[in-house]
Design an enzyme around this catalytic site. Sequence first.
Site, PDB file in Angstrom:
ATOM      1  N   ASN A 218      -0.243  -0.011  -1.761  1.00 34.59           N
ATOM      2  CA  ASN A 218      -1.175   1.102  -1.946  1.00 34.59           C
ATOM      3  C   ASN A 218      -0.339   1.994  -2.881  1.00 34.59           C
ATOM      4  OD1 ASN A 218      -2.740   3.412  -1.954  1.00 34.59           O
ATOM      5  ND2 ASN A 218      -2.386   4.241   0.197  1.00 34.59           N
ATOM      6  N   TRP A 219      -0.628   1.843  -4.145  1.00 34.38           N
ATOM      7  CA  TRP A 219       0.429   2.443  -5.107  1.00 34.38           C
ATOM      8  C   TRP A 219       0.082   4.183  -5.088  1.00 34.38           C
ATOM      9  CZ3 TRP A 219       0.013  -1.165 -10.133  1.00 34.38           C
ATOM     10  CH2 TRP A 219       0.870  -2.280  -9.748  1.00 34.38           C
ATOM     11  N   LYS A 220      -0.890   4.551  -4.383  1.00 29.45           N
ATOM     12  CA  LYS A 220      -1.405   6.030  -4.582  1.00 29.45           C
ATOM     13  C   LYS A 220      -1.637   6.339  -6.005  1.00 29.45           C
ATOM     14  CE  LYS A 220       0.561   6.295  -0.057  1.00 29.45           C
ATOM     15  NZ  LYS A 220       1.038   7.189   0.962  1.00 29.45           N
TER      16      LYS A 220
ATOM     17  N   GLU B  18      -2.846   3.285  10.903  1.00 25.66           N
ATOM     18  CA  GLU B  18      -1.665   4.228  10.064  1.00 25.66           C
ATOM     19  C   GLU B  18      -1.732   5.500  10.938  1.00 25.66           C
ATOM     20  OE1 GLU B  18      -0.889   2.852   6.035  1.00 25.66           O
ATOM     21  OE2 GLU B  18      -2.497   4.347   5.900  1.00 25.66           O
TER      22      GLU B  18
ATOM     23  N   SER C 183       5.355   4.123   6.829  1.00 26.34           N
ATOM     24  CA  SER C 183       6.937   3.988   6.670  1.00 26.34           C
ATOM     25  C   SER C 183       7.478   2.442   6.816  1.00 26.34           C
ATOM     26  CB  SER C 183       7.553   4.883   7.501  1.00 26.34           C
ATOM     27  OG  SER C 183       7.253   6.086   6.913  1.00 26.34           O
TER      28      SER C 183
ATOM     29  N   GLY D  64       2.952   1.991   1.172  1.00 20.28           N
ATOM     30  CA  GLY D  64       2.921   2.829   0.145  1.00 20.28           C
ATOM     31  C   GLY D  64       4.051   2.728  -0.695  1.00 20.28           C
TER      32      GLY D  64
HETATM   33  P1  PGA Z   1       4.252   4.741   3.007  1.00 21.87           P
HETATM   34  O1  PGA Z   1       2.491   4.832   3.147  1.00 21.87           O
HETATM   35  O2  PGA Z   1       4.269   3.306   3.304  1.00 21.87           O
HETATM   36  O3  PGA Z   1       4.804   5.503   1.990  1.00 21.87           O
HETATM   37  O4  PGA Z   1       4.421   5.510   4.421  1.00 21.87           O
HETATM   38  C1  PGA Z   1       1.748   4.144   3.623  1.00 21.87           C
HETATM   39  C2  PGA Z   1       0.382   4.570   3.247  1.00 21.87           C
HETATM   40  O5  PGA Z   1       0.097   5.597   2.800  1.00 21.87           O
HETATM   41  O6  PGA Z   1      -0.557   3.825   3.493  1.00 21.87           O
END
Ligand code: PGA
Length: 255
Positions: free
Chosen positions: A14-16, A168, A214, A235
Amino acid sequence: MPKKILKKKLVIANWKMNPENLKEAKNLAKKSRVHASKLKRTELVLCPPTLYIESLKSKGKVKIGAQNSSTEDKGSYTGEISPYQLKASGAEYVILGHSERRKLGENDEMVAKKVVRAVVAGLTPIVCIGENIHDADGAYLEELKRQLLTSLVSLKPSDLWQVVIAYEPVWAVGAAQAMTPHDIYETTLYLKKILTDTYGPTIAPTVRMLYGGSADASNAAEIMKEGKVDGLLVGRQSLEPDTFKLLLQAVDNSL
Ligand code: PGA
């Protein structure tokens, strides 16, 4: 029900709202594809910003997903993008109900609508659920149950195998530490039991259950092994090709 898909582990990147431009996105996708080409038991899905989907699609084994889609199929919805448009651009998956979207006002009913529309449009929905607070009294279990069942309520049970659930815990997303593998195991076991109680023992195990929050190269192996999940939603680490490679290897080597 496609048994081949079920055997594969799944990593969702998930590159956001990253990276800043298409050139960087292409570069990141290229590196991720090289790493993924060495995986034997793991499927990688890259979820870039929608704007880059068309340019990043390929016929290779790495799939492309979107990070959101509309509750509607077409019409006067300024700024929205329909699941059909995503599919036509080359997306095969779509993340729905991410906690960062829920913070912007998305609720379970909207997620439910998006899930069913995505499936009808031919996308695989990755439905994110997670508690805000992991309270010692276990009130979070009710919250999870509500999110899970409401998100899937509009779907025909026979379509359930197409759905991926990403557990999550909100407090672990973008945080310093992931949930412990033991707690991941217990909580996802609870979610699996709800699916079995609701949909029966034949359909429920076809739903892939991921963990997100994380996840990184140092905890991926343990989360997969002890947490007994089918994969990870990643993420920040998916933006770091060198360590992401190690994460992918850890997932692929887990039994
Ligand atoms: P993160 O994000 O791995 O940076 O905690 C996970 C997510 O938003 O799905």
